[in-house]
Scaffold this motif. Structure first.
Motif, PDB file in Angstrom:
ATOM      1  N   HIS A 177     -42.017 -39.555  18.694  1.00 17.45           N
ATOM      2  CA  HIS A 177     -41.012 -40.198  19.556  1.00 17.45           C
ATOM      3  C   HIS A 177     -39.656 -40.205  18.613  1.00 17.45           C
ATOM      4  N   SER A 198     -36.430 -40.438  18.977  1.00 18.74           N
ATOM      5  CA  SER A 198     -35.457 -41.151  19.203  1.00 18.74           C
ATOM      6  C   SER A 198     -35.309 -42.171  18.566  1.00 18.74           C
ATOM      7  N   ARG A 201     -32.645 -44.538  16.037  1.00 17.27           N
ATOM      8  CA  ARG A 201     -32.111 -45.915  16.312  1.00 17.27           C
ATOM      9  C   ARG A 201     -32.763 -46.989  15.080  1.00 17.27           C
ATOM     10  N   GLY A 229     -42.396 -51.640  23.424  1.00 18.75           N
ATOM     11  CA  GLY A 229     -42.896 -50.419  22.571  1.00 18.75           C
ATOM     12  C   GLY A 229     -44.336 -49.872  23.126  1.00 18.75           C
ATOM     13  N   ASN A 244     -45.478 -47.998  25.425  1.00 22.40           N
ATOM     14  CA  ASN A 244     -45.436 -46.558  26.021  1.00 22.40           C
ATOM     15  C   ASN A 244     -45.220 -45.690  24.666  1.00 22.40           C
ATOM     16  N   ASN A 272     -52.496 -55.404  21.940  1.00 24.80           N
ATOM     17  CA  ASN A 272     -51.747 -56.538  22.346  1.00 24.80           C
ATOM     18  C   ASN A 272     -51.923 -57.665  21.502  1.00 24.80           C
ATOM     19  N   ASP A 306     -43.679 -58.187  30.122  1.00 26.26           N
ATOM     20  CA  ASP A 306     -45.341 -57.922  30.463  1.00 26.26           C
ATOM     21  C   ASP A 306     -45.875 -59.185  30.125  1.00 26.26           C
ATOM     22  N   GLY A 319     -39.843 -50.378  30.124  1.00 25.75           N
ATOM     23  CA  GLY A 319     -40.669 -51.008  31.070  1.00 25.75           C
ATOM     24  C   GLY A 319     -39.688 -51.557  32.382  1.00 25.75           C
TER      25      GLY A 319
HETATM   26  P1  NDP Z   1     -40.578 -47.612  27.728  1.00 28.31           P
HETATM   27  O1  NDP Z   1     -41.720 -46.906  28.204  1.00 28.31           O
HETATM   28  O2  NDP Z   1     -39.512 -48.096  28.867  1.00 28.31           O
HETATM   29  O3  NDP Z   1     -39.798 -47.188  26.453  1.00 28.31           O
HETATM   30  C1  NDP Z   1     -38.844 -47.738  26.154  1.00 28.31           C
HETATM   31  C2  NDP Z   1     -37.336 -47.035  26.676  1.00 28.31           C
HETATM   32  O4  NDP Z   1     -36.228 -48.032  26.121  1.00 28.31           O
HETATM   33  C3  NDP Z   1     -37.185 -45.688  26.012  1.00 28.31           C
HETATM   34  O5  NDP Z   1     -37.025 -44.954  27.090  1.00 28.31           O
HETATM   35  C4  NDP Z   1     -36.343 -45.767  25.004  1.00 28.31           C
HETATM   36  O6  NDP Z   1     -35.342 -44.586  25.211  1.00 28.31           O
HETATM   37  C5  NDP Z   1     -35.233 -47.131  25.696  1.00 28.31           C
HETATM   38  N1  NDP Z   1     -34.567 -47.624  24.671  1.00 28.31           N
HETATM   39  C6  NDP Z   1     -33.082 -47.608  24.733  1.00 28.31           C
HETATM   40  N2  NDP Z   1     -32.592 -48.385  23.880  1.00 28.31           N
HETATM   41  C7  NDP Z   1     -33.487 -48.686  22.919  1.00 28.31           C
HETATM   42  C8  NDP Z   1     -33.653 -49.478  21.670  1.00 28.31           C
HETATM   43  N3  NDP Z   1     -32.483 -50.058  20.957  1.00 28.31           N
HETATM   44  N4  NDP Z   1     -34.725 -49.624  21.309  1.00 28.31           N
HETATM   45  C9  NDP Z   1     -35.937 -48.975  21.935  1.00 28.31           C
HETATM   46  N5  NDP Z   1     -35.885 -48.325  22.799  1.00 28.31           N
HETATM   47  C10 NDP Z   1     -34.741 -48.163  23.606  1.00 28.31           C
HETATM   48  O7  NDP Z   1     -40.953 -49.050  27.445  1.00 28.31           O
HETATM   49  P2  NDP Z   1     -42.164 -49.511  26.142  1.00 28.31           P
HETATM   50  O8  NDP Z   1     -42.476 -48.316  25.370  1.00 28.31           O
HETATM   51  O9  NDP Z   1     -41.588 -50.753  25.701  1.00 28.31           O
HETATM   52  O10 NDP Z   1     -43.370 -49.904  27.125  1.00 28.31           O
HETATM   53  C11 NDP Z   1     -43.396 -51.118  27.685  1.00 28.31           C
HETATM   54  C12 NDP Z   1     -44.036 -50.808  29.172  1.00 28.31           C
HETATM   55  O11 NDP Z   1     -45.456 -50.518  29.014  1.00 28.31           O
HETATM   56  C13 NDP Z   1     -44.160 -52.227  29.817  1.00 28.31           C
HETATM   57  O12 NDP Z   1     -43.862 -51.912  31.237  1.00 28.31           O
HETATM   58  C14 NDP Z   1     -45.790 -52.475  29.684  1.00 28.31           C
HETATM   59  O13 NDP Z   1     -46.128 -53.152  30.822  1.00 28.31           O
HETATM   60  C15 NDP Z   1     -46.399 -51.168  29.738  1.00 28.31           C
HETATM   61  N6  NDP Z   1     -47.811 -50.901  29.218  1.00 28.31           N
HETATM   62  C16 NDP Z   1     -48.049 -51.881  28.498  1.00 28.31           C
HETATM   63  C17 NDP Z   1     -49.535 -51.799  27.869  1.00 28.31           C
HETATM   64  C18 NDP Z   1     -50.110 -52.988  27.257  1.00 28.31           C
HETATM   65  O14 NDP Z   1     -49.593 -54.003  27.045  1.00 28.31           O
HETATM   66  N7  NDP Z   1     -51.435 -52.722  26.869  1.00 28.31           N
HETATM   67  C19 NDP Z   1     -50.139 -50.635  27.921  1.00 28.31           C
HETATM   68  C20 NDP Z   1     -49.194 -49.480  28.494  1.00 28.31           C
HETATM   69  C21 NDP Z   1     -48.022 -49.877  29.195  1.00 28.31           C
HETATM   70  P3  NDP Z   1     -35.865 -43.281  24.222  1.00 28.31           P
HETATM   71  O15 NDP Z   1     -37.043 -42.840  25.130  1.00 28.31           O
HETATM   72  O16 NDP Z   1     -34.837 -42.538  24.020  1.00 28.31           O
HETATM   73  O17 NDP Z   1     -36.590 -43.869  22.759  1.00 28.31           O
END
Ligand code: NDP
Length: 418
Positions: free
Chosen positions: A142, A144, A148, A178, A180, A208, A275, A321
């Protein structure tokens, strides 16, 4: 069940038709579902088998003075008195200078669980030796995040049983929760471990129990500020400390103590598109960190001041998310006027502490029911079928009756409509 097969492939209209044709819902009830949806059908692309947008009321809580800044806090909750209590607790704290917060770091942890390994010590040394390569593999999965300023930070090994171990990966996920991102990184590292170390991977997923993402909120107020009706401030302060001790000693009380804290925390977590199941599970795991489930907050008296402290994992995000998808989340971020996920963590920890103070204050003085039922009566009136222009009258009639229950509300409505 006929008609329900391949429900997920049906259009929204077809799903409603099935529910009506099979007499699961009446025409009126289908209309109720339809009223919740709009042309964009956002929910249909977010979840499976979508039939409606279920809505929960949102309000705002005031008096949050946090690290010298004032905040208006949006809260989404179905429970009467949560928001009033939150503002009351925050108000008491503001009067004495407000909340102070601390955050050490914001790392998310993930696990790669190995089974049937031969020698834990040997494998741990091997993993330690290759730590840099494993972190590189995680980061490449990952990339990207690196751009950042985030990325994988460290790896540790823990033996769980003679045949089970956990490789924990800590990642700076920047502004996201974070889950995903971390899962993608974990799977890449797990693949390497499977192939290069010839190990059996049972699974890999984030944890978690976010022990590397803790938020602390504290407050302090003169006991004299707690004075109420027949109680001196000293008496109330002392009773709050006793209530706090009980929540440290007894899981029966601790669960309810923490439920009150989560009343506020969940409401802000929901309002900001985060979440809440993740926050709930982490908070309760943290509450049991030393083997006994305890209250997440503690109150003490030092030098004539009541001091409160809460500490819990708050891995919330400001992006990712559903945060970028749900229009109301953007509005709520605007109300809060937060600049970062870390700032949001600080606010949420304060809401937990403010909510807790209000609950303990009520519990040890007039009792929780007086204030709670004042607001709960409104819900009873609505549940009993009172129309908007009847509610005030029902409330006034119920204030004169002893039983604040559904039957009393129904009787009041009957009386009004006679
Ligand atoms: P995402 O999968 O949506 O990833 C974060 C996104 O934000 C990426 O696309 C990233 O872009 C973008 N982004 C933009 N600006 C920033 C920044 N400054 N810093 C970080 N990211 C940035 O979300 P998460 O990985 O946060 O996962 C959260 C989701 O996962 C929730 O919906 C949750 O319900 C779910 N989940 C929870 C689980 C659990 O709690 N056990 C298990 C599985 C899922 P880029 O791709 O370019 O990096």
């Amino acid at each position: 069940m006929k008609g329900l097969k391949k429900f997920y492939r049906k259009t929204l209209q077809e799903r409603w038709d099935v529910l009506q044709d099979r007499k699961i819902l009446t025409n009126e009830q289908i209309k109720c579902l339809k009223r919740t949806t709009d042309a964009t059908e956002l929910g249909n692309s977010m979840i499976e088998n979508f039939i409606a947008n279920y809505s929960i009321p949102e309000g705002v809580s005031f008096h949050y003075l946090i690290d010298g800044r004032d905040y208006i806090v949006p809260m989404v909750t179905e429970e009467p008195s949560v928001i009033a209590a939150s503002s009351h607790g925050a108000g008491l704290i503001k009067k004495a200078g407000g909340f102070k917060t601390k955050i050490k770091q914001r790392l998310m942890l993930g696990q790669i669980i190995l089974e049937d390994f031969q020698d834990f010590q040997e494998l741990r040394e091997k993993i330690d030796h290759e730590q840099a390569s494993l972190l590189r593999i995680a980061n490449e999965a990952h990339y990207s995040l690196i751009k950042r300023g985030g990325g994988a930070r460290w790896i540790r090994c823990r033996k769980l049983a003679d045949d089970l171990m956990s490789i924990d990966l800590a990642v700076d996920v920047q502004e996201a929760m974070g889950a995903n991102m971390l899962n993608t990184m974990l799977e890449a590292v797990a693949d390497y471990v499977r192939k290069e170390f010839s190990q059996t991977v049972l699974m890999s997923i984030l944890s978690n129990y976010a022990t590397e993402c803790l938020a602390v909120a504290e407050c302090s107020m003169p006991l004299s500020n707690l004075k109420k009706e027949n109680f001196t401030g000293e008496e109330i302060g002392h009773k709050i400390v006793q209530a706090s001790r009980v929540a440290q000693l007894d899981p029966y009380r601790a669960a309810t103590h923490n439920k009150g804290i989560m009343n506020g925390i969940d409401a802000v977590v929901l309002a900001t598109g985060n979440d809440w199941r993740a926050i709930e599970s982490g908070a309760h795991a943290f509450a049991a960190r030393d083997g006994l489930y305890r209250g997440l907050s503690q109150w003490t008296i030092v030098g004539g001041q009541l001091k409160g402290r809460i500490e819990l994992p708050l891995p919330v995000g400001s992006v990712g998310g559903s945060i970028g998808i749900l229009p109301l989340v953007k509005v709520n971020q605007k109300i809060l006027n937060v600049k970062s996920a870390e700032e949001l963590e600080r606010i949420i920890a304060c809401v937990g502490l403010g909510q807790n103070l209000a609950a303990l204050y009520a519990l040890v003085s007039e009792g929780i029911q007086k204030g709670h039922m004042r607001l709960q009566t409104k819900s009873l009136a609505i549940a009993a079928g009172a129309k908007a222009d009847e509610i005030q009258q029902v409330l006034s009639m119920m204030s004169k009756t002893k039983g604040k229950n559904l039957a009393a509300a129904k009787a009041a409505i009957k009386e009004i409509r006679r």
